[in-house]
Design a protein around this motif. Sequence first.
Motif, PDB file in Angstrom:
ATOM      1  N   UNK A   1       0.842  -1.194   0.000  1.00 55.50           N
ATOM      2  CA  UNK A   1       0.000   0.000   0.000  1.00 55.50           C
ATOM      3  C   UNK A   1       0.881   1.249   0.000  1.00 55.50           C
ATOM      4  N   UNK A   2       0.549   2.194  -0.878  1.00 55.23           N
ATOM      5  CA  UNK A   2       1.263   3.469  -0.940  1.00 55.23           C
ATOM      6  C   UNK A   2       0.338   4.594  -0.484  1.00 55.23           C
ATOM      7  N   UNK A   3       0.800   5.358   0.486  1.00 49.78           N
ATOM      8  CA  UNK A   3       0.041   6.509   0.979  1.00 49.78           C
ATOM      9  C   UNK A   3       0.862   7.762   0.672  1.00 49.78           C
ATOM     10  N   UNK A   4       0.279   8.636  -0.139  1.00 52.02           N
ATOM     11  CA  UNK A   4       0.968   9.866  -0.532  1.00 52.02           C
ATOM     12  C   UNK A   4       0.426  11.031   0.298  1.00 52.02           C
ATOM     13  N   UNK A   5       1.280  11.548   1.173  1.00 48.11           N
ATOM     14  CA  UNK A   5       0.895  12.674   2.022  1.00 48.11           C
ATOM     15  C   UNK A   5       1.292  13.973   1.335  1.00 48.11           C
ATOM     16  N   UNK A   6       0.312  14.827   1.068  1.00 52.29           N
ATOM     17  CA  UNK A   6       0.570  16.080   0.363  1.00 52.29           C
ATOM     18  C   UNK A   6       0.151  17.265   1.224  1.00 52.29           C
ATOM     19  N   UNK A   7       1.068  18.193   1.396  1.00 51.45           N
ATOM     20  CA  UNK A   7       0.675  19.451   2.033  1.00 51.45           C
ATOM     21  C   UNK A   7       0.148  20.399   0.952  1.00 51.45           C
ATOM     22  N   UNK A   8      -0.949  21.054   1.247  1.00 54.49           N
ATOM     23  CA  UNK A   8      -1.570  21.971   0.298  1.00 54.49           C
ATOM     24  C   UNK A   8      -0.586  23.027  -0.203  1.00 54.49           C
ATOM     25  N   UNK A   9      -0.912  23.640  -1.335  1.00 54.18           N
ATOM     26  CA  UNK A   9      -0.086  24.696  -1.889  1.00 54.18           C
ATOM     27  C   UNK A   9      -0.074  25.935  -1.009  1.00 54.18           C
ATOM     28  N   UNK A  10       0.883  26.801  -1.285  1.00 56.92           N
ATOM     29  CA  UNK A  10       1.044  28.023  -0.500  1.00 56.92           C
ATOM     30  C   UNK A  10      -0.225  28.884  -0.521  1.00 56.92           C
ATOM     31  N   UNK A  11      -0.517  29.518   0.618  1.00 57.50           N
ATOM     32  CA  UNK A  11      -1.669  30.408   0.749  1.00 57.50           C
ATOM     33  C   UNK A  11      -1.215  31.797   1.203  1.00 57.50           C
ATOM     34  N   UNK A  12      -2.163  32.721   1.193  1.00 60.15           N
ATOM     35  CA  UNK A  12      -1.868  34.078   1.666  1.00 60.15           C
ATOM     36  C   UNK A  12      -1.406  34.074   3.117  1.00 60.15           C
ATOM     37  N   UNK A  13      -2.028  33.240   3.941  1.00 61.45           N
ATOM     38  CA  UNK A  13      -1.661  33.191   5.362  1.00 61.45           C
ATOM     39  C   UNK A  13      -0.265  32.609   5.557  1.00 61.45           C
TER      40      UNK A  13
ATOM     41  N   UNK B   1      -3.159   5.679  -2.247  1.00 61.37           N
ATOM     42  CA  UNK B   1      -4.037   6.650  -1.593  1.00 61.37           C
ATOM     43  C   UNK B   1      -3.323   7.990  -1.501  1.00 61.37           C
ATOM     44  N   UNK B   2      -4.025   9.055  -1.842  1.00 59.28           N
ATOM     45  CA  UNK B   2      -3.478  10.396  -1.668  1.00 59.28           C
ATOM     46  C   UNK B   2      -4.217  11.084  -0.528  1.00 59.28           C
ATOM     47  N   UNK B   3      -3.458  11.702   0.371  1.00 57.03           N
ATOM     48  CA  UNK B   3      -4.025  12.423   1.512  1.00 57.03           C
ATOM     49  C   UNK B   3      -3.541  13.866   1.412  1.00 57.03           C
ATOM     50  N   UNK B   4      -4.447  14.774   1.094  1.00 53.87           N
ATOM     51  CA  UNK B   4      -4.074  16.191   0.972  1.00 53.87           C
ATOM     52  C   UNK B   4      -4.497  16.899   2.247  1.00 53.87           C
ATOM     53  N   UNK B   5      -3.520  17.400   2.978  1.00 48.46           N
ATOM     54  CA  UNK B   5      -3.807  17.909   4.313  1.00 48.46           C
ATOM     55  C   UNK B   5      -2.836  19.037   4.678  1.00 48.46           C
ATOM     56  N   UNK B   6      -2.420  19.116   5.938  1.00 47.45           N
ATOM     57  CA  UNK B   6      -1.698  20.271   6.482  1.00 47.45           C
ATOM     58  C   UNK B   6      -0.411  19.818   7.174  1.00 47.45           C
TER      59      UNK B   6
END
Length: 202
Positions: free
Chosen positions: A1-13, A146-151
């Motif tokens: 099983x492959x789990x891809x952890x992605x941090x969201x793109x840059x934001x104003x904050x 699985x892709x997990x897009x989070x913080x």
Amino acid sequence: MNIYLVRHGETDENIKKSFYGDMDSVLTEKGVLQCKRLKIFFQDINISKAYVSEKKRTHDTLELILENEKYEKINVVEDSRLNERNFGEFEGLDYNSICRKYPLESKVWQNDWINFIPPKGESYNQMYNRVVKIFKEIIKSNDENVIVVTHSGVIRSIYCYIMNNNMDLFWKFACHNGDVAVIKYEYENLFIEGINSNSILK
């Protein structure tokens, strides 16, 4: 099983270097470019399932990565346990502003960063516990890719869980906007196969 952890793109904050988790912020132009780089990374990977937090910045990131038909075909699960830490009254403030407005709370925070709860917020420990619960459920699903897009706080919590539940390692990992980490689960063993940094994008 492959789990891809992605941090969201840059934001104003993120540009303001403010503490924020519960509030939301839109992707910057650079954040969109980071997501487009991630699209190239994932173009030959057959994602079977996607998980996102409740925040617009993670949904936007996922949509930019997968786009169109690919996005519409996969099962997207939104889960509040993948939200960033709620900083309560600290939301939207940078570190110096917090120290000025909340001097007593800041001292407590510095002395016990794991358990300190900002006014109307949650502690790192509380966040960690909810993140571990959803991560265990993701592992049990046994989907192939699985892709997990989070913080960043969520991703660092998962790293700590993999490293024998050691929260002392929380700040030992970098986690830039647009980074993707590959987590392997094989023969009941979890390990970090690699962390690909998007930080080289200026």
